[in-house]
Write a protein that holds these residues in place. Structure first.
Motif, PDB file in Angstrom:
ATOM      1  N   MET A  71       0.526  -0.871  -0.152  1.00  0.00           N
ATOM      2  CA  MET A  71      -0.153   0.000   0.169  1.00  0.00           C
ATOM      3  C   MET A  71       0.808   1.112   0.006  1.00  0.00           C
ATOM      4  O   MET A  71       0.186   2.051  -0.021  1.00  0.00           O
ATOM      5  N   SER A  74       2.839   2.265  -1.922  1.00  0.00           N
ATOM      6  CA  SER A  74       3.354   3.131  -3.256  1.00  0.00           C
ATOM      7  C   SER A  74       2.046   3.284  -3.501  1.00  0.00           C
ATOM      8  O   SER A  74       1.683   4.814  -4.607  1.00  0.00           O
ATOM      9  N   ILE A  75       0.393   3.405  -3.419  1.00  0.00           N
ATOM     10  CA  ILE A  75      -0.942   3.886  -3.583  1.00  0.00           C
ATOM     11  C   ILE A  75      -0.394   4.289  -2.455  1.00  0.00           C
ATOM     12  O   ILE A  75      -0.426   5.978  -2.867  1.00  0.00           O
ATOM     13  N   ARG A  79      -7.346   6.185   2.833  1.00  0.00           N
ATOM     14  CA  ARG A  79      -7.341   3.911   2.642  1.00  0.00           C
ATOM     15  C   ARG A  79      -8.863   3.546   3.152  1.00  0.00           C
ATOM     16  O   ARG A  79      -8.743   1.549   2.677  1.00  0.00           O
ATOM     17  N   GLU A  83      -9.554  -3.716  -1.838  1.00  0.00           N
ATOM     18  CA  GLU A  83      -9.294  -4.658  -2.856  1.00  0.00           C
ATOM     19  C   GLU A  83      -9.944  -5.363  -4.144  1.00  0.00           C
ATOM     20  O   GLU A  83     -10.684  -6.058  -3.187  1.00  0.00           O
ATOM     21  N   TYR A 108     -13.452   3.861  -8.518  1.00  0.00           N
ATOM     22  CA  TYR A 108     -12.654   2.987  -8.978  1.00  0.00           C
ATOM     23  C   TYR A 108     -10.888   3.329  -9.054  1.00  0.00           C
ATOM     24  O   TYR A 108     -11.220   4.268  -9.304  1.00  0.00           O
ATOM     25  N   LYS A 127      -4.407   0.563  -9.442  1.00  0.00           N
ATOM     26  CA  LYS A 127      -3.774  -0.580  -9.120  1.00  0.00           C
ATOM     27  C   LYS A 127      -2.894  -0.788  -9.973  1.00  0.00           C
ATOM     28  O   LYS A 127      -1.631  -0.694  -9.970  1.00  0.00           O
ATOM     29  N   LYS A 128      -2.856  -1.446 -11.077  1.00  0.00           N
ATOM     30  CA  LYS A 128      -2.795  -2.281 -11.939  1.00  0.00           C
ATOM     31  C   LYS A 128      -3.409  -3.049 -12.361  1.00  0.00           C
ATOM     32  O   LYS A 128      -4.648  -3.874 -12.477  1.00  0.00           O
ATOM     33  N   GLU A 147      -2.784   1.894 -14.562  1.00  0.00           N
ATOM     34  CA  GLU A 147      -2.217   2.273 -13.143  1.00  0.00           C
ATOM     35  C   GLU A 147      -1.891   3.738 -12.838  1.00  0.00           C
ATOM     36  O   GLU A 147      -1.918   5.013 -13.995  1.00  0.00           O
ATOM     37  N   GLY A 148      -2.861   4.355 -11.640  1.00  0.00           N
ATOM     38  CA  GLY A 148      -2.628   5.598 -10.919  1.00  0.00           C
ATOM     39  C   GLY A 148      -4.194   6.413 -11.503  1.00  0.00           C
ATOM     40  O   GLY A 148      -4.162   7.260 -11.059  1.00  0.00           O
ATOM     41  N   THR A 154      -6.419  -5.346 -11.057  1.00  0.00           N
ATOM     42  CA  THR A 154      -6.045  -4.618  -9.434  1.00  0.00           C
ATOM     43  C   THR A 154      -7.018  -3.072  -9.311  1.00  0.00           C
ATOM     44  O   THR A 154      -6.347  -2.769  -9.729  1.00  0.00           O
ATOM     45  N   LEU A 187      -9.120  -0.307  -6.635  1.00  0.00           N
ATOM     46  CA  LEU A 187      -9.420  -0.024  -5.062  1.00  0.00           C
ATOM     47  C   LEU A 187     -10.938   0.640  -5.346  1.00  0.00           C
ATOM     48  O   LEU A 187     -10.513   1.313  -6.318  1.00  0.00           O
TER      49      LEU A 187
END
Length: 188
Positions: free
Chosen positions: A1, A3-4, A23, A28, A48, A51-52, A74-75, A101, A103
């Motif tokens: 988490m 890197s997030i 958070r 996830e 959403y 994440k990946k 991503e991001g 993936t 969040l």
């Protein structure tokens, strides 16, 4: 988490304290390629964070052709905005282009957090502004630039897109045929 957390504090300019509040709302999820995250006609109550993975938003026009108008990687944040804001049935599909993936954040919980935290409320406003700016850029590019320029802008924005997204989706996004896309790519 971690890197997030770094992404939210760097890209979205959140303090660590505000990120921690956000958070706690995140769940996830892992979804397979080709899954529809949002479907036309459904009311969806989530936003959403990617994440990946990769995804696209598209609608089906009157001729039954899919028209792609957004890519997410991503991001990025993904949601059907009209659906999310007004709780009306979605006019679009959001399809996963890779195993992804995510969040997931519940709309009701997020709005409650916006009401109690000014920094996170401003974060939500910045997300909406960014979505509007991207939409404006795409409309202006479609109206006032040629296909080759649009292609080069897309490659500049998403250097990895040719390895991750089907050419048919890219040509749809650019508003050109796959034959035209192939011709542009061969000229490069």
């Amino acid at each position: 988490m971690d890197s997030i957390k770094k992404l939210f504090t760097d890209k979205y300019s959140l303090t660590e304290e505000s990120f921690e509040l956000l958070r706690h709302l995140m769940v996830e999820e892992h979804k397979p390629k080709h899954d529809l995250l949002v479907k036309v006609g459904e009311v969806h109550h989530f936003i959403y964070f990617i994440k990946k993975g990769a995804m696209r938003s598209y609608y089906t026009n009157n001729n039954g052709k899919e028209v792609t108008y957004w890519f997410g990687f991503e991001g990025d944040i993904a949601a059907s905005l009209g659906n999310f804001v007004h709780s009306k049935p979605s006019l679009e599909n959001i399809e996963l282009l890779e195993d992804t993936t995510l969040l997931k954040i519940n709309k009701t919980a997020l709005l409650e957090l916006y009401n109690t935290n000014l920094e996170l409320a401003n974060f939500g406003r910045r997300l909406a502004e960014q979505a509007l700016l991207e939409m404006e850029e795409q409309i202006l590019a479609t109206q006032f630039t040629d296909a080759k320029s649009r292609y080069l802008q897309l490659i500049d924005k998403f250097p990895q897109i040719l390895q991750r997204v089907k050419l048919g989706h890219i040509s749809s996004y650019l508003g050109i045929t796959q034959v035209t896309l192939s011709r542009i790519r061969s000229e490069k």
